[in-house]
Write a protein that holds these residues in place. Sequence first.
Motif, mmCIF file in Angstrom:
data_model
loop_
_atom_site.group_PDB
_atom_site.id
_atom_site.type_symbol
_atom_site.label_atom_id
_atom_site.label_comp_id
_atom_site.label_asym_id
_atom_site.label_seq_id
_atom_site.Cartn_x
_atom_site.Cartn_y
_atom_site.Cartn_z
ATOM 1 N N UNK A 176 1.249 -0.935 -0.172
ATOM 2 C CA UNK A 176 0.340 -0.162 0.026
ATOM 3 C C UNK A 176 0.572 1.292 -0.619
ATOM 4 N N UNK A 177 0.281 2.177 -0.058
ATOM 5 C CA UNK A 177 0.519 3.291 -0.400
ATOM 6 C C UNK A 177 1.451 4.144 1.264
ATOM 7 N N UNK A 178 2.795 4.764 1.302
ATOM 8 C CA UNK A 178 3.448 5.314 2.407
ATOM 9 C C UNK A 178 2.617 6.572 3.016
ATOM 10 N N UNK A 179 2.297 6.283 5.034
ATOM 11 C CA UNK A 179 1.527 7.389 5.192
ATOM 12 C C UNK A 179 2.114 8.683 4.752
ATOM 13 N N UNK A 180 3.585 8.542 4.290
ATOM 14 C CA UNK A 180 4.009 10.198 3.980
ATOM 15 C C UNK A 180 3.147 10.637 2.546
ATOM 16 N N UNK A 181 3.059 9.514 1.515
ATOM 17 C CA UNK A 181 2.387 9.726 0.307
ATOM 18 C C UNK A 181 0.681 9.819 0.787
ATOM 19 N N UNK A 182 0.559 9.468 2.033
ATOM 20 C CA UNK A 182 -0.852 9.461 2.186
ATOM 21 C C UNK A 182 -1.038 11.288 2.989
ATOM 22 N N UNK A 183 -0.211 11.765 3.908
ATOM 23 C CA UNK A 183 -0.434 12.417 4.115
ATOM 24 C C UNK A 183 -0.678 13.734 3.868
ATOM 25 N N UNK A 184 0.441 13.649 2.116
ATOM 26 C CA UNK A 184 0.854 14.695 1.482
ATOM 27 C C UNK A 184 -0.533 14.894 0.629
ATOM 28 N N UNK A 185 -1.168 13.629 0.063
ATOM 29 C CA UNK A 185 -2.225 13.540 -0.614
ATOM 30 C C UNK A 185 -3.592 14.375 -0.001
ATOM 31 N N UNK A 186 -3.501 14.095 1.197
ATOM 32 C CA UNK A 186 -4.652 14.595 1.894
ATOM 33 C C UNK A 186 -4.268 16.249 2.723
ATOM 34 N N UNK A 187 -3.346 16.322 2.549
ATOM 35 C CA UNK A 187 -2.977 17.639 3.017
ATOM 36 C C UNK A 187 -2.923 18.775 1.483
ATOM 37 N N UNK A 188 -3.553 18.184 0.236
ATOM 38 C CA UNK A 188 -3.733 18.696 -0.749
ATOM 39 C C UNK A 188 -5.291 19.104 -0.908
ATOM 40 N N UNK A 189 -5.388 17.771 -0.482
ATOM 41 C CA UNK A 189 -7.419 17.293 -0.486
ATOM 42 C C UNK A 189 -7.992 18.585 0.450
ATOM 43 N N UNK A 190 -7.215 18.469 1.765
ATOM 44 C CA UNK A 190 -7.927 19.507 2.972
ATOM 45 C C UNK A 190 -7.945 21.379 1.831
ATOM 46 N N UNK A 191 -6.703 21.138 1.007
ATOM 47 C CA UNK A 191 -6.401 22.619 1.363
ATOM 48 C C UNK A 191 -7.790 23.027 -0.451
ATOM 49 N N UNK A 192 -7.923 22.263 -0.683
ATOM 50 C CA UNK A 192 -8.928 22.270 -1.778
ATOM 51 C C UNK A 192 -9.995 22.211 -1.579
ATOM 52 N N UNK A 193 -10.365 21.967 -0.067
ATOM 53 C CA UNK A 193 -12.236 21.728 0.576
ATOM 54 C C UNK A 193 -12.463 20.108 0.246
ATOM 55 N N UNK A 194 -11.948 19.481 -0.246
ATOM 56 C CA UNK A 194 -12.756 18.243 -0.392
ATOM 57 C C UNK A 194 -12.322 16.812 -0.217
ATOM 58 N N UNK A 195 -11.676 17.330 1.230
ATOM 59 C CA UNK A 195 -11.474 16.935 2.326
ATOM 60 C C UNK A 195 -12.533 15.779 2.721
ATOM 61 N N UNK A 196 -12.919 14.145 3.059
ATOM 62 C CA UNK A 196 -13.832 13.983 3.774
ATOM 63 C C UNK A 196 -14.403 14.421 2.970
ATOM 64 N N UNK A 197 -14.987 14.740 2.084
ATOM 65 C CA UNK A 197 -16.399 15.031 1.233
ATOM 66 C C UNK A 197 -18.001 14.607 2.210
#
Length: 386
Positions: A33-54
């Motif tokens: 699976x993807x590393x937690x570092x990669x997940x955190x990076x993607x979620x930071x971008x999702x948070x900035x885009x307003x689409x986290x936990x939509x």
Amino acid sequence: MSARAREIGARVAAFVRAVVVPYEHDPRRTAHGPSDELVAELRAKARAAGVLTPHILPDGSHLSQRETAYVLRQSGLSPLGPLAVNTAAPDEGNMYLLGKVGTADQKRRFLDPLVRGEARSAFFMTEPAADGGAGSDPSMMQTTAVLDGNHWVVNGRKAFITGAEGARVGIVMAKSDDGACMFLVDLPDPAITIERVLDTIDSSMPGGHAVVRIENLRIPADQMLGHSGEGFKYAQIRLAPARLSHCMRWLGACVRANEIATDYANRRHAFGKPLIDHEGVGFMLADNLIDLKQAELMIDWCADVLDAGQPGGTESSMTKVAVSEALMRVADRCVQVMGGTGVTGDTIVEQVFREVRAFRIYDGPTEVHKWSLAKKIKRDWKEGQK
């Protein structure tokens, strides 16, 4: 479909296609699976885009199941999409369960970090076959919970625990003298040991799937979900929506795989014309459209049943079987249409094929669901004879 779901879904789809898809060849994607570092990076971008936990609104309420189906399908357009926007299993199902059953304190402590995308979770139910433990038959559970003062002491082994490695929140199932129980635990815990992370056919879930040993795990009594002996009831609350959300996400993945195969068939030439003009190829893509639409309609039908307040056990079993089998056919045809390219990692088609093959087993193999449906048919027949 509601206007708000279409608006949220459009933003999720745009984010996945523009931001997440370029990460599909990131070296931080491993066999487990993807590393937690990669997940955190993607979620930071999702948070900035307003689409986290939509699928969970700012006030903590959830979209309806029908609305969730639309949004989660968009998140599934990349295998990394559900992780990026925080709609992935097992977190999505665990958030749903905690939202329904958890106390105010349990929600604050265990649910809120999951909703914020700051933590991952794991659901500890399945047990090793070698121990005679629970698999498709949860009544075979061997893990025990014994009350000791104001703590429960849990012992046992678990298997195929998705995301256990790196998870911060655990939901552990065990049996007391009253029956099945569910407990919330902070992870990691020295009493919970990951014996090994299994090498499996799929590779989309961070932490992989682990075999876990639980030795004298002491859990405060106030970390039990609900009451002793009610664990199976709570599992049912989680199960039907979780089966359905698997269908939603993998429908999105197969829509994308079909897009890739369609593009390939229109660009690639053989025997003097594009592949799409060869009947054998064109008919496969036509069959894909049929299977994708039927899968979508089954999902929406089951979502409506759940939105009407019904348990949806029968309907979710039917949908899980129909959708997983249909999507397997779609993924297989996509590989076939693309020939040699389809079995390489050059596109996500090969990964989608692997993941959907595993999906036919996760949340209940096709055969278990059919067996359950057959039992219902027999019960209904007997009732009709009275």
